[in-house]
Design an enzyme around this catalytic site. Structure first.
Site, PDB file in Angstrom:
ATOM      1  N   LYS A 177       0.880  -1.182   0.000  1.00 16.53           N
ATOM      2  CA  LYS A 177       0.000   0.000   0.000  1.00 16.53           C
ATOM      3  C   LYS A 177       0.914   1.227   0.000  1.00 16.53           C
ATOM      4  CE  LYS A 177      -1.907   3.158   1.824  1.00 16.53           C
ATOM      5  NZ  LYS A 177      -1.778   4.536   1.271  1.00 16.53           N
ATOM      6  N   GLY A 230       6.572   5.802   8.145  1.00 20.51           N
ATOM      7  CA  GLY A 230       5.759   7.013   8.006  1.00 20.51           C
ATOM      8  C   GLY A 230       5.770   7.807   9.288  1.00 20.51           C
ATOM      9  N   GLY A 235       2.049   5.536  12.891  1.00 17.56           N
ATOM     10  CA  GLY A 235       2.666   4.306  13.409  1.00 17.56           C
ATOM     11  C   GLY A 235       2.044   3.884  14.726  1.00 17.56           C
ATOM     12  N   GLU A 250       8.958   2.257  11.290  1.00 15.54           N
ATOM     13  CA  GLU A 250      10.041   3.224  11.082  1.00 15.54           C
ATOM     14  C   GLU A 250       9.396   4.594  10.974  1.00 15.54           C
ATOM     15  OE1 GLU A 250      13.184   3.301  11.085  1.00 15.54           O
ATOM     16  OE2 GLU A 250      13.582   1.160  11.250  1.00 15.54           O
ATOM     17  N   CYS A 284      13.476  11.593   6.617  1.00 13.65           N
ATOM     18  CA  CYS A 284      13.409  11.199   8.031  1.00 13.65           C
ATOM     19  C   CYS A 284      14.748  11.481   8.697  1.00 13.65           C
ATOM     20  CB  CYS A 284      13.037   9.731   8.151  1.00 13.65           C
ATOM     21  SG  CYS A 284      14.014   8.670   7.092  1.00 13.65           S
ATOM     22  N   GLU A 381       9.226  17.347  14.568  1.00 14.37           N
ATOM     23  CA  GLU A 381       9.583  17.109  13.165  1.00 14.37           C
ATOM     24  C   GLU A 381       8.773  18.051  12.271  1.00 14.37           C
ATOM     25  OE1 GLU A 381       8.293  13.457  11.111  1.00 14.37           O
ATOM     26  OE2 GLU A 381      10.369  13.231  10.463  1.00 14.37           O
TER      27      GLU A 381
HETATM   28  P1  NDP Z   1       2.172   9.094   6.854  1.00 13.39           P
HETATM   29  O1  NDP Z   1       2.256   8.441   8.187  1.00 13.39           O
HETATM   30  O2  NDP Z   1       1.180  10.170   6.672  1.00 13.39           O
HETATM   31  O3  NDP Z   1       1.857   8.017   5.710  1.00 13.39           O
HETATM   32  C1  NDP Z   1       2.650   6.878   5.527  1.00 13.39           C
HETATM   33  C2  NDP Z   1       1.824   5.770   4.926  1.00 13.39           C
HETATM   34  O4  NDP Z   1       0.833   5.357   5.876  1.00 13.39           O
HETATM   35  C3  NDP Z   1       1.066   6.180   3.668  1.00 13.39           C
HETATM   36  O5  NDP Z   1       1.023   5.114   2.773  1.00 13.39           O
HETATM   37  C4  NDP Z   1      -0.312   6.479   4.216  1.00 13.39           C
HETATM   38  O6  NDP Z   1      -1.333   6.400   3.250  1.00 13.39           O
HETATM   39  C5  NDP Z   1      -0.442   5.381   5.248  1.00 13.39           C
HETATM   40  N1  NDP Z   1      -1.470   5.615   6.257  1.00 13.39           N
HETATM   41  C6  NDP Z   1      -1.960   6.805   6.684  1.00 13.39           C
HETATM   42  N2  NDP Z   1      -2.904   6.595   7.631  1.00 13.39           N
HETATM   43  C7  NDP Z   1      -3.011   5.260   7.788  1.00 13.39           C
HETATM   44  C8  NDP Z   1      -3.814   4.425   8.604  1.00 13.39           C
HETATM   45  N3  NDP Z   1      -4.712   4.930   9.459  1.00 13.39           N
HETATM   46  N4  NDP Z   1      -3.655   3.092   8.510  1.00 13.39           N
HETATM   47  C9  NDP Z   1      -2.753   2.559   7.668  1.00 13.39           C
HETATM   48  N5  NDP Z   1      -1.970   3.294   6.839  1.00 13.39           N
HETATM   49  C10 NDP Z   1      -2.094   4.631   6.919  1.00 13.39           C
HETATM   50  O7  NDP Z   1       3.642   9.604   6.517  1.00 13.39           O
HETATM   51  P2  NDP Z   1       4.132  10.407   5.238  1.00 13.39           P
HETATM   52  O8  NDP Z   1       3.783   9.663   4.001  1.00 13.39           O
HETATM   53  O9  NDP Z   1       3.707  11.828   5.344  1.00 13.39           O
HETATM   54  O10 NDP Z   1       5.725  10.309   5.402  1.00 13.39           O
HETATM   55  C11 NDP Z   1       6.472  11.200   6.165  1.00 13.39           C
HETATM   56  C12 NDP Z   1       6.833  10.590   7.506  1.00 13.39           C
HETATM   57  O11 NDP Z   1       7.543   9.392   7.294  1.00 13.39           O
HETATM   58  C13 NDP Z   1       7.753  11.477   8.307  1.00 13.39           C
HETATM   59  O12 NDP Z   1       7.376  11.463   9.665  1.00 13.39           O
HETATM   60  C14 NDP Z   1       9.105  10.809   8.135  1.00 13.39           C
HETATM   61  O13 NDP Z   1      10.033  11.072   9.159  1.00 13.39           O
HETATM   62  C15 NDP Z   1       8.722   9.375   8.092  1.00 13.39           C
HETATM   63  N6  NDP Z   1       9.762   8.574   7.466  1.00 13.39           N
HETATM   64  C16 NDP Z   1      10.508   7.731   8.263  1.00 13.39           C
HETATM   65  C17 NDP Z   1      11.562   7.008   7.727  1.00 13.39           C
HETATM   66  C18 NDP Z   1      12.350   6.061   8.569  1.00 13.39           C
HETATM   67  O14 NDP Z   1      12.981   5.149   8.010  1.00 13.39           O
HETATM   68  N7  NDP Z   1      12.387   6.205   9.881  1.00 13.39           N
HETATM   69  C19 NDP Z   1      11.906   7.125   6.316  1.00 13.39           C
HETATM   70  C20 NDP Z   1      11.057   8.015   5.565  1.00 13.39           C
HETATM   71  C21 NDP Z   1      10.023   8.709   6.140  1.00 13.39           C
HETATM   72  P3  NDP Z   1      -1.868   7.742   2.529  1.00 13.39           P
HETATM   73  O15 NDP Z   1      -0.718   8.296   1.786  1.00 13.39           O
HETATM   74  O16 NDP Z   1      -2.955   7.242   1.674  1.00 13.39           O
HETATM   75  O17 NDP Z   1      -2.333   8.655   3.639  1.00 13.39           O
END
Ligand code: NDP
Length: 491
Positions: A177, A230, A235, A250, A284, A381
Site C-alpha cells: 500500500k 511514516g 505508526g 520506522e 526522516c 519534526e
Molecule cells: P504518513 O504516516 O502520513 O503516511 C505513511 C503511509 O501510511 C502512507 O502510505 C499512508 O497512506 C499510510 N497511512 C496513513 N494513515 C493510515 C492508517 N490509518 N492506517 C494505515 N496506513 C495509513 O507519513 P508520510 O507519508 O507523510 O511520510 C512522512 C513521515 O515518514 C515522516 O514522519 C518521516 O520522518 C517518516 N519517514 C521515516 C523514515 C524512517 O525510516 N524512519 C523514512 C522516511 C520517512 P496515505 O498516503 O494514503 O495517507
C-alpha cells in the site's frame, strides 16, 4: 483531462480497477496543475481480493528455492538500471526532489534489489553443537506469510524496494500500500517486478487512502506482518490496531549535527546544507538541528547564511535547482506555521521564513538561531527546509542537547578530536551516527533504522532486513536411535 491516464491496482497478476469505482489524482508539486495520472481508490474489498491472491501464491512462492527467487530480483535490478533515468525524471515530477536525488533514490532501489537477490544464496541460519551425542542442532529461516507493506512518499522507490525485496527473498507474499502522494512511482516499481517474471499473486499493490485500504491491511487477520514507514502518529495508531501480528515501525526524526570548536567548518557547512535542505528537508534523516559550540557560532552562522542565500528554489528537473518544492499544500502550510512559531518562541530568524511568490508548493530555505533546546521548532519534526541553530558551551552540553528529543534516528558530529568522536558514538541516542559527515546517506548492506519514538521492532537493509521478514525455526535431528532427553540424559 481525458488524455490523462488511469492507473490500476495490481491484484493476482492483473491490472484491475478498484471495487470503489473511484480514483484520485497524483500531481506535480512544482506545477500542481500538471496531473500525472489518476489512481484507484482501493478499499476493503480490494484488499480482501489481494489477500486471497497472496494466500494462494504463498503456497508456491514459499517453496520456490531462494536462489531462484533471487534470480527474479536480479532481473528486476537490471530493468531498474536500464530505466534509471526515466524513473528518476518521473519521480522528480511526482514528488519534486531534484533530479540527482531522484537518481540516488532509484539507485538505492537497484542496490537493495541486487543485495537481496544475493541473500537468496545465503539466507543463513546457524548450526551449533547439541548437548547430546549423535544429535544435530540448527536453525533455518522460514517466511512469515502474507506481509502488508505501507510506505511514505519521500523515498518513493527506495523505501518500497527495501521492504518488498526483503520480504520477497524470504519467501513471503506481499500486499503493498504505497503513499497516496506517490502512486505513480509505486506503479513503476511493481511493473518492473512484473516484467522480471514474478509469479502472479506474489506481489499485489493496492493504492488508496491510508484510513481505508491501509487500515484494512493492518487489521486483516490473514496478514502475518505489517512493515510501516511514516509519521509517528500513524505508526502509533497502526500498532494499536494491528492485533496479533508482527509490526515493524520506522517513523520520524529530529536529527542533530554537533559542530565542535575544533571542527573543519567548511566540511561541516557542506554537511549542514546537504542534511538540512536536501530533499527540501523532507527526509526522516534530515538535519533540522545544528548544535554549535559557542566559540565558533558567530563565524559558522555567517558562513551558513551566505550559503543558504545562494540556494536556488525551483523545479527539480532544471539543472540549476538546489531545492525543490514541498510535497503538497499541507506540507507548505506546515512549514509556514513552524516559521511563525519559531519567531513567536523567540528564536532569531536569520534568513527565509516565507512562501515565495512561485507556483508550486515552495518554501524558502529557512534558518533560525539562538534556539533554546526546548523550543517546539527544536523538538518537533517539521519535514520542511527549516533548520534551527542551538548554541552550546561544551561537549557534554552538546550531547545532552542532541539527546533531548523523543526521536532517535540519525545524528552527526564534526570534530577532529578522536576521543570526542568515540565518546559521541557511545553516548548519542540514535540508530545512526556519522562522524565528520552529514546525517544522511545509508548503504543497503548496513542496517537502517531508529530508536526511541522513531523505530520499533525493525531495521531495514543488511541482514537485519532479512530478520524483519523471516521467522527462525529451530531443528533437532537425533540419529542416536534411542530416546535422548535434553537436560536429563546428561552423559
Ligand atoms: P504518513 O504516516 O502520513 O503516511 C505513511 C503511509 O501510511 C502512507 O502510505 C499512508 O497512506 C499510510 N497511512 C496513513 N494513515 C493510515 C492508517 N490509518 N492506517 C494505515 N496506513 C495509513 O507519513 P508520510 O507519508 O507523510 O511520510 C512522512 C513521515 O515518514 C515522516 O514522519 C518521516 O520522518 C517518516 N519517514 C521515516 C523514515 C524512517 O525510516 N524512519 C523514512 C522516511 C520517512 P496515505 O498516503 O494514503 O495517507
Amino acid at each position: 483531462m481525458s488524455s490523462i491516464k488511469n492507473f490500476k491496482l495490481y491484484i493476482n497478476g492483473e491490472w484491475v480497477e478498484s471495487a470503489s469505482g473511484e480514483t484520485f489524482p497524483s500531481d506535480n508539486p512544482a506545477k500542481p496543475k500538471q496531473i500525472l495520472g489518476f489512481f484507484q481508490k482501493g478499499n476493503k474489498e480490494d484488499i480482501n481480493k489481494a489477500v486471497d491472491a497472496a494466500e494462494k501464491a504463498f503456497q508456491q512462492w514459499s517453496q520456490t528455492p531462494a536462489p531462484k527467487r533471487g534470480s527474479i530480483l536480479l532481473i528486476a535490478a537490471q530493468l531498474l538500471r536500464e530505466n534509471k533515468e526515466t524513473l528518476a525524471r518521473e519521480m522528480t515530477m511526482e514528488m519534486g526532489k531534484v533530479l540527482a536525488e531522484s537518481k540516488g533514490d532509484v539507485q538505492e532501489a537497484i542496490d537493495i534489489t541486487e543485495y537481496m537477490a544475493g541473500e537468496g544464496r545465503r539466507l543463513s541460519g546457524n548450526t551449533t553443537p547439541s548437548e547430546l551425542r549423535k544429535k544435530f542442532a540448527m536453525t533455518i529461516r522460514m517466511p512469515i506469510g502474507i506481509c502488508g507493506l505501507i510506505t511514505p512518499w519521500n523515498f518513493p522507490m527506495a523505501i518500497p524496494a527495501w521492504k518488498i525485496m526483503s520480504a520477497l527473498i524470504c519467501g513471503n507474499a506481499v500486499i503493498f500500500k504505497p503513499s497516496s502522494d506517490t502512486p505513480f512511482c509505486a506503479t513503476r516499481l511493481v511493473k518492473t517486478l512484473e516484467r522480471a517474471g514474478l509469479p502472479r499473486g506474489v506481489l499485489n499493490m493496492v493504492t488508496g487512502p491510508g484510513d481505508t485500504a491501509g487500515m484494512t491491511l493492518v487489521r486483516h487477520r490473514k496478514i502475518r506482518a505489517i512493515s510501516f514507514t511514516g509519521h509517528k502518529d500513524t505508526g502509533a495508531y497502526i500498532l494499536k490496531e494491528a492485533g496479533l501480528k508482527r509490526v515493524g515501525l520506522e517513523m520520524g526524526g529530529k536529527n542533530g549535527i554537533i559542530i565542535m570548536d575544533d571542527a573543519n567548518l567548511d566540511l561541516a557547512l557542506d554537511g549542514v546544507i546537504w542534511g538540512g535542505y536536501g530533499t527540501t528537508g523532507q527526509r526522516c534523516t534530515a538535519a533540522s538541528r545544528v548544535i554549535v559550540h559557542e566559540k565558533i557560532k558567530q563565524k559558522f552562522e555567517t558562513m551558513l547564511v551566505n550559503r543558504v542565500r545562494r540556494l536556488k528554489l525551483g523545479d527539480g528537473l532544471k539543472p540549476d535547482t538546489d531545492v525543490g518544492p514541498l510535497i503538497n499544500k499541507t506540507a507548505q502550510e506546515k512549514s509556514a506555521r513552524y516559521a511563525q512559531l519559531g519567531k513567536d518562541e523567540g528564536a532569531r530568524l536569520l534568513i527565509g521564513g516565507k512562501k515565495p511568490k512561485m507556483d508550486g508548493f515552495f518554501f524558502e530555505p529557512t534558518l533560525f538561531t539562538d534556539c533554546a533546546v526546548d523550543m517546539r521548532i527544536a523538538q518537533e519534526e517539521i519535514f520542511g527546509p527549516i533548520v534551527s541553530i542551538i548554541p552550546v558551551k561544551n561537549f557534554n552540553e552538546a550531547i545532552e542537547t542532541i539527546n533531548s528529543i523523543e526521536y532517535g534516528l540519525s545524528s552527526a558530529i564534526y570534530t577532529n578530536d578522536v576521543s570526542k568522536a568515540f565518546e559521541a558514538i557511545t553516548r548519542i541516542e540514535a540508530g545512526l551516527t556519522y562522524i565528520n559527515s552529514s546525517t544522511i546517506g545509508s548503504e543497503v548492506h548496513l542496517p537502517f533504522g531508529g530508536i526511541k519514538n522513531t523505530g520499533i521492532g525493525a531495521r531495514e537493509g543488511g541482514i537485519e532486513g532479512i530478520n524483519e521478514f523471516s521467522e527462525i525455526k529451530t531443528v533437532y535431528i537425533d540419529y542416536s536411535g534411542k530416546l535422548q532427553r535434553a537436560q536429563i540424559d546428561l552423559d
